[in-house]
Design a protein around this motif. Sequence first.
Motif, PDB file in Angstrom:
ATOM      1  N   LEU A  66       0.615  -1.284  -0.084  1.00 36.27           N
ATOM      2  CA  LEU A  66      -0.155   0.077   0.190  1.00 36.27           C
ATOM      3  C   LEU A  66       0.999   1.322   0.153  1.00 36.27           C
ATOM      4  O   LEU A  66       1.851   1.330   0.968  1.00 36.27           O
ATOM      5  N   VAL A  89      -1.320  -1.381  -4.406  1.00 33.63           N
ATOM      6  CA  VAL A  89      -2.163  -0.742  -4.291  1.00 33.63           C
ATOM      7  C   VAL A  89      -2.062   0.824  -3.714  1.00 33.63           C
ATOM      8  O   VAL A  89      -0.981   0.936  -2.992  1.00 33.63           O
ATOM      9  N   LEU A 112      -5.245  -1.378  -7.655  1.00 35.39           N
ATOM     10  CA  LEU A 112      -6.191  -0.647  -7.265  1.00 35.39           C
ATOM     11  C   LEU A 112      -5.725   0.660  -6.857  1.00 35.39           C
ATOM     12  O   LEU A 112      -4.479   0.704  -6.309  1.00 35.39           O
ATOM     13  N   ALA A 330      -9.964  -3.877  -0.183  1.00 33.05           N
ATOM     14  CA  ALA A 330      -9.249  -3.623  -1.449  1.00 33.05           C
ATOM     15  C   ALA A 330      -7.878  -4.573  -1.203  1.00 33.05           C
ATOM     16  O   ALA A 330      -7.407  -5.034  -2.527  1.00 33.05           O
ATOM     17  N   ALA A 334      -6.605  -7.408  -3.800  1.00 36.09           N
ATOM     18  CA  ALA A 334      -5.201  -7.372  -4.660  1.00 36.09           C
ATOM     19  C   ALA A 334      -4.611  -8.817  -4.009  1.00 36.09           C
ATOM     20  O   ALA A 334      -3.712  -9.078  -5.058  1.00 36.09           O
TER      21      ALA A 334
END
Length: 347
Positions: A66, A89, A112, A330, A334
């Motif tokens: 992330l 992400v 994403l 999310a 992923a």
Amino acid sequence: MSAPLVFAVPRAVDDPERVSGGNVYDRRVRDALRAAGREVRMLLVADEPGALAVALRGLADGALLLADGLLVSREPGAVVAEAHRLRIVILAHMVEPDPDEPRLAAFRAALLIVATSEWTRTELAAQGAADAARVVVAHPGADPAPVTAASEDGGRLLCVAVVAPHKGQDLLVRALAGFADRPGWTCTVAGSLRADPGFAEALGSVVDAAGLADRIGFPGVLDGRALEDAYAHADLLVQPSRSESYGMAIAEALAHGVPVLATAVGGIGEAIPVRDAAMLVPPDDPWALHVVLQQWWADPARRAAAKAAALAARSIGRSWAGTAAVIEAALAEAERAPAPLRTGAAS
């Protein structure tokens, strides 16, 4: 069991002198994900050329990442180069007004994107950074807070934001200069003075020249108990931003039952669950701020109605646990992506 998450954030994320909405969001998401059972490894990236590329090269193939969008915008090539082997992400706190092709390519390379508002999601799609279906919205939360008691004259103003041009504190000072002869009001402008020292210094000079140094204060960053005390002694939050993806200070003010005066920009409307809890004016318009403040002080019934609406907003505010739940969903999506994630992602 969920895979460990690598959360790439600016190294200054915990610096008390560099508090920003993005840093607060990152910290609260980190804590909420951990509380929900996700293992989170923080990857602190220095504000130096090439720092993100070095950090990402050290991650194992297939790692779940992330990445704070600030880092991505600063070094987009690092994301593009590693997207073929990492599950990436991107957390988009804001939208670049004029993104170049490398930045757009980095956002397209992610599996994403998590946006902090519907407005941000729409803007990213309009810029071509991502198909809207690949962008999920995780609005910031706000903690439950004690109710703030309103003063009789509504004269206690508060602005909470890093002191910088995009936050528009100069517009507020210009609006307040017209009330130099009006007694009974004060304004606390709380926020880092280090982001744009020249702007902060110029703002202080304007305040001094207007003879308002004893009415408008710049205490710097307020956090923890000091910030709670500021909300506890506020009648109205004034956020004159020129740009804003959401407006976390607005959500925090409403959690305290404090009404809001703000500019109608970006995603600010999404932070206001009860319409009458906020008064919105056009951006970059100090006269509009002046007029609404004049109306605010002249009309006790208007102040009472706004206070009642702000109190109603407290019961329907968003939580950080809810924010983390959206992001966790999310991340889980992923994780299910095959590896390599997408053929040609690094091309």
